[in-house]
Design a protein around this motif. Structure first.
Motif, mmCIF file in Angstrom:
data_model
loop_
_atom_site.group_PDB
_atom_site.id
_atom_site.type_symbol
_atom_site.label_atom_id
_atom_site.label_comp_id
_atom_site.label_asym_id
_atom_site.label_seq_id
_atom_site.Cartn_x
_atom_site.Cartn_y
_atom_site.Cartn_z
ATOM 1 N N ILE A 164 -23.594 80.454 -60.670
ATOM 2 C CA ILE A 164 -23.910 79.730 -59.445
ATOM 3 C C ILE A 164 -25.351 79.994 -59.022
ATOM 4 N N THR A 165 -25.852 81.202 -59.253
ATOM 5 C CA THR A 165 -27.236 81.506 -58.883
ATOM 6 C C THR A 165 -28.213 80.701 -59.724
ATOM 7 N N HIS A 166 -27.936 80.578 -61.014
ATOM 8 C CA HIS A 166 -28.811 79.786 -61.878
ATOM 9 C C HIS A 166 -28.730 78.312 -61.503
ATOM 10 N N PHE A 167 -27.536 77.832 -61.263
ATOM 11 C CA PHE A 167 -27.358 76.436 -60.873
ATOM 12 C C PHE A 167 -28.136 76.119 -59.597
ATOM 13 N N LEU A 168 -28.032 76.983 -58.596
ATOM 14 C CA LEU A 168 -28.727 76.750 -57.337
ATOM 15 C C LEU A 168 -30.239 76.841 -57.506
ATOM 16 N N ALA A 169 -30.699 77.733 -58.388
ATOM 17 C CA ALA A 169 -32.143 77.839 -58.645
ATOM 18 C C ALA A 169 -32.667 76.543 -59.251
ATOM 19 N N VAL A 170 -31.924 75.987 -60.208
ATOM 20 C CA VAL A 170 -32.323 74.719 -60.824
ATOM 21 C C VAL A 170 -32.289 73.598 -59.788
ATOM 22 N N LEU A 171 -31.218 73.546 -59.008
ATOM 23 C CA LEU A 171 -31.064 72.503 -58.003
ATOM 24 C C LEU A 171 -32.200 72.545 -56.984
ATOM 25 N N ALA A 172 -32.536 73.750 -56.530
ATOM 26 C CA ALA A 172 -33.605 73.887 -55.541
ATOM 27 C C ALA A 172 -34.951 73.467 -56.121
ATOM 28 N N THR A 173 -35.211 73.861 -57.353
ATOM 29 C CA THR A 173 -36.490 73.534 -57.982
ATOM 30 C C THR A 173 -36.637 72.042 -58.215
ATOM 31 N N VAL A 174 -35.576 71.412 -58.705
ATOM 32 C CA VAL A 174 -35.620 69.974 -58.963
ATOM 33 C C VAL A 174 -35.797 69.209 -57.658
ATOM 34 N N CYS A 175 -35.114 69.636 -56.597
ATOM 35 C CA CYS A 175 -35.287 68.980 -55.290
ATOM 36 C C CYS A 175 -36.729 69.110 -54.811
ATOM 37 N N GLU A 176 -37.339 70.259 -55.064
ATOM 38 C CA GLU A 176 -38.719 70.478 -54.645
ATOM 39 C C GLU A 176 -39.674 69.549 -55.376
ATOM 40 N N GLU A 177 -39.367 69.231 -56.639
ATOM 41 C CA GLU A 177 -40.250 68.397 -57.449
ATOM 42 C C GLU A 177 -39.954 66.904 -57.320
ATOM 43 N N LEU A 178 -38.908 66.562 -56.596
ATOM 44 C CA LEU A 178 -38.487 65.166 -56.492
ATOM 45 C C LEU A 178 -39.550 64.344 -55.758
ATOM 46 N N PRO A 179 -39.934 63.174 -56.297
ATOM 47 C CA PRO A 179 -40.914 62.327 -55.605
ATOM 48 C C PRO A 179 -40.356 61.773 -54.308
ATOM 49 N N ARG A 204 -30.902 67.410 -47.585
ATOM 50 C CA ARG A 204 -32.130 66.914 -46.968
ATOM 51 C C ARG A 204 -32.813 65.883 -47.863
ATOM 52 N N ARG A 205 -32.420 65.864 -49.149
ATOM 53 C CA ARG A 205 -32.951 64.892 -50.094
ATOM 54 C C ARG A 205 -31.829 63.949 -50.520
ATOM 55 N N PRO A 206 -32.137 62.719 -50.903
ATOM 56 C CA PRO A 206 -31.089 61.789 -51.337
ATOM 57 C C PRO A 206 -30.371 62.299 -52.588
ATOM 58 N N LEU A 207 -29.046 62.361 -52.515
ATOM 59 C CA LEU A 207 -28.230 62.847 -53.634
ATOM 60 C C LEU A 207 -27.248 61.764 -54.074
ATOM 61 N N PHE A 208 -27.010 61.738 -55.377
ATOM 62 C CA PHE A 208 -26.007 60.852 -55.974
ATOM 63 C C PHE A 208 -25.111 61.762 -56.809
ATOM 64 N N LEU A 209 -23.882 61.977 -56.348
ATOM 65 C CA LEU A 209 -22.976 62.896 -57.030
ATOM 66 C C LEU A 209 -21.988 62.143 -57.903
ATOM 67 N N VAL A 210 -21.816 62.620 -59.116
ATOM 68 C CA VAL A 210 -20.730 62.177 -59.983
ATOM 69 C C VAL A 210 -19.910 63.422 -60.277
ATOM 70 N N ILE A 211 -18.736 63.523 -59.662
ATOM 71 C CA ILE A 211 -17.888 64.702 -59.805
ATOM 72 C C ILE A 211 -16.676 64.323 -60.639
ATOM 73 N N ASP A 212 -16.538 64.960 -61.778
ATOM 74 C CA ASP A 212 -15.444 64.682 -62.701
ATOM 75 C C ASP A 212 -14.562 65.923 -62.775
ATOM 76 N N SER A 213 -13.602 65.995 -61.868
ATOM 77 C CA SER A 213 -12.744 67.175 -61.770
ATOM 78 C C SER A 213 -11.491 66.809 -60.997
ATOM 79 N N ARG A 214 -10.434 67.557 -61.199
ATOM 80 C CA ARG A 214 -9.199 67.305 -60.451
ATOM 81 C C ARG A 214 -9.383 67.575 -58.955
#
Length: 578
Positions: free
Chosen positions: A302-317, A391-401
């Protein structure tokens, strides 16, 4: 002074200059090899520096090949350089999604294969044998992503033969790891068949609408485009090759452009060195925007996932949107110790009075698990984990029960409303089978990435059971129906702004329209009729004009069912089509 240095360098033996370049290249390669597939802006300079060194090294060995061979340079050492350049190109493709890097990687790997750089002495040197095995495995990944299936099968055969030869020759060595690699790729190819690739998963201008001709929603306040995507997929015993799962593999391709015409001209033909150059020129269409950037994660903490998510959001145009794809099994919060729960996110002492009005229990009532169980919840992702990123526009595709638990995000007071496509809690049973479990990847993801194939599979047919003429007719019906739904949404004055602002993006639009098709098919499918647990959901809701009960939805499903003589498998309200 400079003349003196020049004279000094001229007196240095060619072999010493070469090995000095090799050492420099090795040092830079080791620094970049394990860099993450995000923070692209930060690491771009690293790539150009290491690539510059390898360009110098490659050019130097070409210009001085004869002298270097006389000094003891082995062919496998040349192959090692070419293989690393191919590895660099593929790594940069994974960081940027630029198709030209993927093509260049293929060209270098193919050169290593056709020139047999590792062949001499391969069964006398275990280290050399392992180099060839690693090369074949890496090249296999490149060919899979590039959809070069003829080369894939050729590489698999070589891998099998080499492992068998090595097992006989190096009897004291355990090749269990390489046997597992062979099992993985064999299982992968058994599922990802030619039928699943009858048309490209990538966005093809020969089959899909050109971005300039897409209808835009009425009264839309802003238009967003897909800037980045994070793809996470993990299921126990899932079909995968290396760290590329089948679901991630399909989504990865679904979010890219298909080179105009190249899929049809090149599929089923093996490449030569000369053809590789023309293929490189074809793979990038200058009239199209660049591919959305993607970070592909396998079993992240979860820590790695959140680090990636935060970084990508920061770089989003500024006009960019982030697509987050999560495909994983459910994991109830009750199964995790309280110390591992995200209860702090809903602590009344830590949040504003506005947030107190929200039912916080919904944010972590059920999570999804991106790793093995019994690890203290370190791989669990809850809806509340995504709250700071709204705070940024998100499009979620969740494939889970447990996908429906993420609907709680749209009850938040703060942040942007989130566009969500949510899988059913149960997979629909395939006609004629007892076990509804899908051994070929997620059913929901299949509908989003290869809807025609998903429809045919639901009917219980395999690719060999269907005539190509029927598939082509069904493809036309599907394409026409998707375009119709797109026009209905664009003209609707009740379309939620969340959907209106993404309707002009070709990738997001295609996912949304395929979701409508998936929902219509599963809603009208006789074994799942009127069973809510088998239906996908979206949030916010879509206009009633595209519900499964409408004439357009009934007509689309009925026409496709009639093509395959399967109308009796659906509860339809329209008369049969002739």
């Amino acid at each position: 002074m400079s003349q003196s240095n020049s004279t000094s360098n001229a007196n240095v033996p060619v072999s010493e200059v070469y090995w000095s370049l090799v050492a420099k290249a090795d040092k830079k390669f080791s620094k970049i090899r394990d860099l993450p597939y995000y923070e692209r802006n930060r690491y771009d300079t690293y790539f150009y520096k290491v690539f510059k060194v390898y360009t110098q090294l490659w050019k130097f060995q070409q210009e001085n090949r004869h002298k270097l061979v006389e000094a003891g340079l082995k062919r496998w050492e040349i192959g090692d350089i070419a293989s690393r350049i191919g590895q660099l190109y593929f790594g940069q493709y994974m960081r940027t999604s630029e198709a030209s890097y993927l093509s260049e990687s293929y060209i270098f790997y193919e050169a290593v294969l056709t020139r047999e750089y590792f062949k001499d002495g391969i069964l006398q040197d275990l280290n050399l044998a392992n180099k060839q095995l690693r090369f074949l495995a890496r090249f296999l990944t490149v060919c899979l992503v590039l959809n070069r299936r003829e080369m894939v099968y050729q590489l698999v055969n070589q891998l099998k033969m080499l492992v068998a030869d090595c097992k006989r020759t190096f009897q004291d060595t355990d090749f269990k790891e390489w046997k597992l690699v062979i099992q993985e790729i064999t299982r992968f190819l058994k599922v990802d068949t030619a039928f699943m690739n009858i048309r490209p998963l990538r966005y093809s201008l020969t089959l899909d609408l050109h971005p300039d001709s897409l209808p835009h929603a009425v009264n839309v306040k802003r238009k967003l485009k897909l800037g980045d995507a994070i793809l996470c997929s993990y299921h126990p015993n899932e079909v995968k090759f290396s760290e590329l799962t089948l679901d991630n593999f399909r989504m990865l391709q679904c979010l890219e452009w298909e080179p105009s015409g190249s899929f049809y001209k090149l599929s089923g033909t093996s490449s030569t060195g000369g053809q590789g150059v023309s293929y490189s020129q074809e793979i990038s269409d200058p009239t199209l925007p660049p591919n959305p950037r993607k970070a592909v994660l396998y079993r992240p903490s979860i820590t790695h996932f959140l680090a990636v998510l935060a970084t990508v959001c920061e770089e989003l145009p500024a006009d960019g949107l982030l697509l987050l794809y999560l495909s994983a099994p459910e994991y109830n919060v009750d199964d995790v110790q309280p110390t591992t729960m995200h209860s702090d996110a809903c602590d009344n002492t830590a949040i504003s009075s506005e947030m107190n009005n929200v039912n916080c229990s919904g944010y972590h009532s059920g999570g999804i698990n991106l790793g093995a169980k019994g690890n203290g919840g370190i791989n669990l992702i809850y809806p509340c984990d995504l709250l700071p990123f709204m705070r940024r526009p998100l499009f979620l595709v969740i494939d889970s029960r447990k996908s429906n638990t993420f609907k709680a995000l749209n009850t938040a007071v703060k942040g942007e409303p989130v566009a969500m496509l949510l899988s059913p809690s149960c997979s629909s049973p395939i006609h004629g089978t007892i076990d509804p479990h899908q051994p070929s990847g997620s059913q929901f993801t299949s509908f989003l990435t290869a809807p025609l194939q998903a429809f045919v599979n639901l009917l219980g047919f395999s690719g060999s059971d269907i005539q190509m003429d029927k598939l082509n007719r069904a493809e036309k019906v599907l394409s026409s129906s998707l375009n119709l739904w797109g026009e209905i949404l664009a003209a609707s004055d009740t379309l939620h702004p969340v959907w209106a602002q993404v309707l002009g993006d070709p990738f997001l639009r295609r996912l949304l329209l395929r979701f409508i098709f998936c929902r219509a098919v599963l809603a009208l499918y006789a074994p799942t009729f009127n069973k809510k647990e088998y239906l996908p959901e979206c949030s916010p809701t879509l206009p009633d004009s595209v519900l499964p009960t409408t004439h357009s939805s009934n007509a689309a499903v009925q026409q496709m069912a009639d093509i395959f003589d399967a109308a009796t498998m659906f509860n339809l309200s329209l008369p049969p089509y002739n």
